[in-house]
Design a protein around this motif. Structure first.
Motif, PDB file in Angstrom:
ATOM      1  N   MET A   1       0.947  -1.273  -0.058  1.00 44.53           N
ATOM      2  CA  MET A   1      -0.024  -0.087   0.058  1.00 44.53           C
ATOM      3  C   MET A   1       0.902   1.263  -0.006  1.00 44.53           C
ATOM      4  O   MET A   1       1.968   1.306   0.467  1.00 44.53           O
ATOM      5  N   LYS A   5      -1.621   7.219   0.651  1.00 37.13           N
ATOM      6  CA  LYS A   5      -3.068   7.259   0.578  1.00 37.13           C
ATOM      7  C   LYS A   5      -3.599   6.759   1.886  1.00 37.13           C
ATOM      8  O   LYS A   5      -4.823   6.951   2.276  1.00 37.13           O
ATOM      9  N   LEU A   6      -2.601   6.652   3.237  1.00 37.00           N
ATOM     10  CA  LEU A   6      -3.034   6.427   4.458  1.00 37.00           C
ATOM     11  C   LEU A   6      -3.483   7.768   4.925  1.00 37.00           C
ATOM     12  O   LEU A   6      -3.121   8.599   4.958  1.00 37.00           O
ATOM     13  N   PHE A   7      -4.734   7.318   5.936  1.00 38.70           N
ATOM     14  CA  PHE A   7      -5.264   8.450   6.499  1.00 38.70           C
ATOM     15  C   PHE A   7      -4.613   8.811   7.888  1.00 38.70           C
ATOM     16  O   PHE A   7      -4.579   9.915   8.222  1.00 38.70           O
ATOM     17  N   PRO A  44      -6.425   1.005  10.087  1.00 40.21           N
ATOM     18  CA  PRO A  44      -5.870   0.018   9.303  1.00 40.21           C
ATOM     19  C   PRO A  44      -4.879  -0.585   9.600  1.00 40.21           C
ATOM     20  O   PRO A  44      -4.957  -2.050   9.421  1.00 40.21           O
TER      21      PRO A  44
END
Lengths: 415, 415
Positions: A1, A5-7, A44
């Motif tokens: 990943m 993009k990770l919040f 996540p």
């Protein structure tokens, strides 16, 4: 990943309201979010760790023949009254609420009673036994204090397993195979060497129950161990009788602080008698079922792993549970060649089925990226930059030395 | 899996306290167990169906860029007071309880407020947006009535997703892609043709929300559809204004009974304003985040599938969610050759990664095995018996005709 993009975000500052190292690090790294004392949500990466731990436990429970189910959180009052455990003076961790339709309900802090009750539908003859079932279920417990992060929550994820057997002999067989399964679980989690099967207080049917205790300063228990003889005794049952029975003296024991990561318990026939769970034997006689229960606190284990495997820089996940095997950190992303190489490395790793977190963030300094990488704690760090000139700097999270090698070689190293 | 190892049993009699077909069949087939009205536990096969539905939903949510998390069930009173939704007169489905440590807690019937609140930690600049997160979470709702089996529970599994966007345009983009993702989900579940995106009542920010309604007699809603124009309108918003806006007349609409299997909702900036969730734009101005929520009732969908796909003999699972693709039914197991063949077929199917339930039970009559097989509802039945003489009788659950073919051919047929 891709990390861009990770919040979630990492934080430098330690949360002011957390004293437990596991919660401090997991919150700082963005793995969990605190809803209130003893209640955490899983972000996540935190959820990935939880799922990895669950999968290890699931495989080992299936291996010994247990079937997965999922019981409800809501529980009937009448059911628990049969064993006198609805009473708040006897069970002091109930959350209860009123039904709009009338009456009271409780929220599951344990599932021995409802599972035993349910089995009345499925167990009637000796031919129906044995039965072994387990679940991953969200327990709710009204704990007075909750200061240990995810190691002791008011809401937490547990694997609870239950065995239903014809009698003591069959029960013992499964009980022993569960001990072996638990050993395999803790070995795979990387805490096998520090986890001891510990004699603890039993119940009406047995002198002892067995706890799995892992040595950690963050623990709440004290146990006495002898590493050579592989004997461990919980403080609560350490007395002359126990020492005699185990053929050991007090002097041969070492006192260590531990956290309970699992426990197994023999109910004998008591629970089934209370609930009315009987089977008919080959002579048409009604016999109470022999029950056992077997717990592993999944979120608690995650907390213990953080307590044991972390340093001043952050978390150090064992490979078996890490959210990603490789943290690919790209520096100098304004350089077209580096960007291309990083993208390619990312794709190759993904194609090979290697779980990789790619720090593709632009405008973030190298020092910050490295600090984040250490805090997040993936087992391997791959750095791609102008300096690595088409190669990869490979470093293990647990080591300080690194080496610059080709992608091919890098993949070889981590396998 | 071998059916002889399964602890659940089928029953012929319909449970007296269930009026909903889904619960009747699922209980009879041993997929679920009723704890109390509106509260069910999931037994091994039921849990497999749930996990299969979850996996389809998970893949489609990931495809549109959403990240999986898991929020807590326990909720802070103060948080919900910000939006005035702690009030039982406004939200009438709360389960609440007292903390031993003081104060009150609620149990999550929804997660809009806690997720919005949590995002304050991660959203501060326009660079942090958009964010899309989803979870599979066990909702608890204090419903006054619960007679629809797993279609309307007091405890049920939901996929809830939340979007956080810069403004209306970005919000709309994700909203549309979620509609497409939902279509893909219902198509994969086998109910695509009978599921309609339905205009329903909106909120402060939008005239309409969108529901996904599936035609079924077991539904609780009525909608008006035009199949050609692919327009659907919930009864609650069917008025002259709506008809005019959608350019359709009442006469062109067909009234159908439906069950809501999903809904998506635009909060605009209202929810973020109430919670204080703002970001700073490129001109350093504070702007409230645009929020949306997107639900799919996982256990409810399972109930709808049973309602739609069943006959007088039992359940008829779509291949995408069936606990096993093949039900291998062995008769004449006292015959050594048949037993050997059945065992071999079982092993070959397992080796090929085909999920197979093997009815290896001895002393059970053929009629009973077939009745159980129909009730359990796997898509394909493979019969091995003396009569099939080394071959396999292959039958689709949905068809009455069967054919006797070689194992090789049988595998070809089901693929």
């Amino acid at each position: 990943m891709k990390q861009s993009k990770l919040f979630t975000k990492t934080r430098r500052e330690v949360p002011a309201d957390e004293v437990a190292k596991n919660a401090q690090l997991l919150i700082r790294a963005g793995y969990i979010h605190k809803e209130m004392a003893g209640v955490y949500s899983y972000l996540p990466f935190g959820l990935r760790v939880i799922e990895n731990i669950k999968q290890i436990v699931r495989e080992e429970m299936q291996f010994i023949g247990a079937e997965e189910i999922l019981m409800s959180s809501m529980q009937r009052k009448e059911l628990w009254e049969q064993t006198n455990r609805w009473n708040d003076k006897i069970v002091d961790v109930w959350f209860k609420s009123k039904l709009h339709a009338g009456g009271e309900v409780g929220f599951g802090w344990s599932h021995e009673e409802p599972i035993g009750e349910m089995m009345k539908n499925y167990i009637s003859s000796y031919r129906d036994l044995p039965v072994f079932v387990y679940q991953f279920q969200n327990k709710l417990r009204n704990e007075l204090r909750a200061k240990s992060g995810i190691m002791r929550g008011r809401e937490f994820l547990m694997k609870d397993m239950y065995s239903f057997a014809l009698g003591e002999e069959d029960h013992e067989k499964f009980y022993q195979s569960s001990i072996e399964a638990y050993h395999r679980v803790y070995n795979r989690l990387g805490i096998g060497n520090d986890t001891f099967v510990t004699f603890a207080s039993g119940g009406a049917f047995t002198k002892f129950s067995h706890e799995f205790q892992t040595i950690t300063e963050a623990g709440e228990d004290f146990i006495y161990i002898n590493r050579e003889k592989n004997i461990a005794i919980n403080e609560e049952v350490l007395n002359d009788d126990t020492l005699k029975e185990l053929d050991i003296t007090h002097d041969d024991l070492e006192k260590v602080k531990t956290a309970e990561v699992g426990n197994i318990f023999n109910f004998g026939t008591q629970k089934a008698e209370d609930l009315g769970l009987f089977y008919t034997n080959s002579e048409e006689k009604k016999i109470p079922v022999w029950m056992g229960s077997y717990g592993i606190g999944i979120s608690r284990v995650m907390g213990v792993l953080v307590e044991k495997f972390s340093d001043e820089k952050g978390i150090v996940w064992p490979e078996s549970v890490a959210p990603f095997q490789v943290h690919l950190v790209a520096l100098d992303l304004d350089n077209e060649e580096v960007r291309k190489q990083a993208e390619q490395v990312y794709q190759v790793l993904e194609q090979k089925g290697i779980e990789v977190l790619y720090d593709d963030r632009e405008g973030v300094r190298a020092g910050e990226k490295f600090a984040d990488s250490d805090l997040l704690g993936m087992p391997w760090r791959f750095v791609v930059s102008k300096r690595t000139a088409g190669n990869i700097e490979v470093k293990k999270r647990t080591e300080s030395a690194s080496q610059v090698v080709s992608l091919e070689k890098a993949i070889e190293i981590i396998n």
